[in-house]
Design a protein around this motif. Sequence first.
Motif, mmCIF file in Angstrom:
data_model
loop_
_atom_site.group_PDB
_atom_site.id
_atom_site.type_symbol
_atom_site.label_atom_id
_atom_site.label_comp_id
_atom_site.label_asym_id
_atom_site.label_seq_id
_atom_site.Cartn_x
_atom_site.Cartn_y
_atom_site.Cartn_z
ATOM 1 N N HIS A 33 4.466 -33.985 54.146
ATOM 2 C CA HIS A 33 3.235 -33.330 54.573
ATOM 3 C C HIS A 33 2.867 -33.793 55.979
ATOM 4 O O HIS A 33 3.226 -34.891 56.382
ATOM 5 C CB HIS A 33 2.091 -33.665 53.615
ATOM 6 C CG HIS A 33 2.366 -33.219 52.227
ATOM 7 N ND1 HIS A 33 2.904 -34.063 51.269
ATOM 8 C CD2 HIS A 33 2.211 -32.026 51.622
ATOM 9 C CE1 HIS A 33 3.053 -33.399 50.152
ATOM 10 N NE2 HIS A 33 2.640 -32.152 50.334
ATOM 11 N N TYR A 50 8.823 -43.376 54.405
ATOM 12 C CA TYR A 50 7.386 -43.260 54.172
ATOM 13 C C TYR A 50 6.863 -41.835 54.257
ATOM 14 O O TYR A 50 5.752 -41.555 53.813
ATOM 15 C CB TYR A 50 6.627 -44.137 55.184
ATOM 16 C CG TYR A 50 7.021 -45.580 55.059
ATOM 17 C CD1 TYR A 50 6.480 -46.383 54.068
ATOM 18 C CD2 TYR A 50 7.966 -46.132 55.910
ATOM 19 C CE1 TYR A 50 6.857 -47.703 53.935
ATOM 20 C CE2 TYR A 50 8.352 -47.455 55.789
ATOM 21 C CZ TYR A 50 7.796 -48.236 54.796
ATOM 22 O OH TYR A 50 8.179 -49.538 54.659
ATOM 23 N N TRP A 51 7.638 -40.930 54.828
ATOM 24 C CA TRP A 51 7.156 -39.568 55.005
ATOM 25 C C TRP A 51 7.192 -38.809 53.688
ATOM 26 O O TRP A 51 8.223 -38.721 53.019
ATOM 27 C CB TRP A 51 7.991 -38.835 56.059
ATOM 28 C CG TRP A 51 7.490 -37.466 56.345
ATOM 29 C CD1 TRP A 51 6.195 -37.091 56.556
ATOM 30 C CD2 TRP A 51 8.268 -36.282 56.454
ATOM 31 N NE1 TRP A 51 6.117 -35.740 56.793
ATOM 32 C CE2 TRP A 51 7.384 -35.219 56.733
ATOM 33 C CE3 TRP A 51 9.618 -36.008 56.351
ATOM 34 C CZ2 TRP A 51 7.811 -33.918 56.900
ATOM 35 C CZ3 TRP A 51 10.034 -34.706 56.520
ATOM 36 C CH2 TRP A 51 9.141 -33.678 56.792
ATOM 37 N N SER A 52 6.056 -38.209 53.314
ATOM 38 C CA SER A 52 5.931 -37.490 52.038
ATOM 39 C C SER A 52 6.296 -36.018 52.148
ATOM 40 O O SER A 52 6.318 -35.316 51.151
ATOM 41 C CB SER A 52 4.491 -37.609 51.526
ATOM 42 O OG SER A 52 3.613 -36.899 52.385
ATOM 43 N N ASP A 90 -1.903 -44.426 52.676
ATOM 44 C CA ASP A 90 -0.926 -43.347 52.782
ATOM 45 C C ASP A 90 -1.638 -42.052 52.415
ATOM 46 O O ASP A 90 -1.826 -41.747 51.247
ATOM 47 C CB ASP A 90 0.263 -43.590 51.852
ATOM 48 C CG ASP A 90 1.352 -42.546 51.991
ATOM 49 O OD1 ASP A 90 1.147 -41.538 52.705
ATOM 50 O OD2 ASP A 90 2.410 -42.720 51.382
ATOM 51 N N GLU A 91 -2.088 -41.339 53.451
ATOM 52 C CA GLU A 91 -2.845 -40.102 53.225
ATOM 53 C C GLU A 91 -2.332 -38.999 54.126
ATOM 54 O O GLU A 91 -1.883 -39.258 55.240
ATOM 55 C CB GLU A 91 -4.337 -40.318 53.488
ATOM 56 C CG GLU A 91 -4.994 -41.212 52.455
ATOM 57 C CD GLU A 91 -6.505 -41.175 52.549
ATOM 58 O OE1 GLU A 91 -7.064 -40.140 52.962
ATOM 59 O OE2 GLU A 91 -7.124 -42.176 52.191
ATOM 60 N N SER A 92 -2.445 -37.778 53.639
ATOM 61 C CA SER A 92 -2.039 -36.600 54.403
ATOM 62 C C SER A 92 -3.249 -35.741 54.708
ATOM 63 O O SER A 92 -4.267 -35.820 54.026
ATOM 64 C CB SER A 92 -1.032 -35.775 53.598
ATOM 65 O OG SER A 92 0.118 -36.534 53.327
ATOM 66 N N ASP A 131 16.843 -40.983 53.139
ATOM 67 C CA ASP A 131 16.031 -42.182 53.295
ATOM 68 C C ASP A 131 16.962 -43.379 53.478
ATOM 69 O O ASP A 131 17.834 -43.637 52.660
ATOM 70 C CB ASP A 131 15.169 -42.345 52.039
ATOM 71 C CG ASP A 131 14.296 -43.570 52.026
ATOM 72 O OD1 ASP A 131 14.445 -44.454 52.887
ATOM 73 O OD2 ASP A 131 13.450 -43.648 51.119
ATOM 74 N N GLN A 187 0.333 -36.969 58.437
ATOM 75 C CA GLN A 187 0.312 -38.026 57.428
ATOM 76 C C GLN A 187 0.152 -39.347 58.156
ATOM 77 O O GLN A 187 0.815 -39.582 59.174
ATOM 78 C CB GLN A 187 1.601 -38.039 56.606
ATOM 79 C CG GLN A 187 1.643 -39.150 55.567
ATOM 80 C CD GLN A 187 3.001 -39.261 54.885
ATOM 81 O OE1 GLN A 187 3.884 -38.444 55.084
ATOM 82 N NE2 GLN A 187 3.168 -40.302 54.086
ATOM 83 N N VAL A 191 0.271 -43.518 57.614
ATOM 84 C CA VAL A 191 0.705 -44.615 56.753
ATOM 85 C C VAL A 191 0.398 -45.924 57.483
ATOM 86 O O VAL A 191 0.857 -46.131 58.608
ATOM 87 C CB VAL A 191 2.215 -44.540 56.438
ATOM 88 C CG1 VAL A 191 2.633 -45.690 55.530
ATOM 89 C CG2 VAL A 191 2.570 -43.200 55.804
#
Length: 107
Positions: A58, A54-56, A74-76, A45, A61, A63
């Motif tokens: 999954h 910002y990438w989780s 922020d949802e996947s 990062d 996604q 953002v």
Amino acid sequence: MLVFYLDDSRTSKAFAPSVSELQRLWTRSIDLMPLTTDALQGRADQGPTDPAHYWSGHIPQVVVINKDGKVVLDESGPVSIDAINAALTEVTGLKPQGDVKLSLSRD
């Protein structure tokens, strides 16, 4: 708005029409950046200006970031276009231009 995806992911492919619809509705009002996660995997990062920040992990996604750099959504997974439109309305003060023709929900 960042949209993380993989080209060979069934879920990402199913979400692609939603991304296209969002581009159609918001094209002049937001910066929509679809990003394949291939280049982000295993990378350190580099801070808030780096999409990897910002990438989780999954996909897909979504953002949504406001002008101050605060993450508003922020949802996947198969994120609802209605939820995305609400977040974009919040950050821009505008409503989508045109009619929303597609709405996917989480099952």
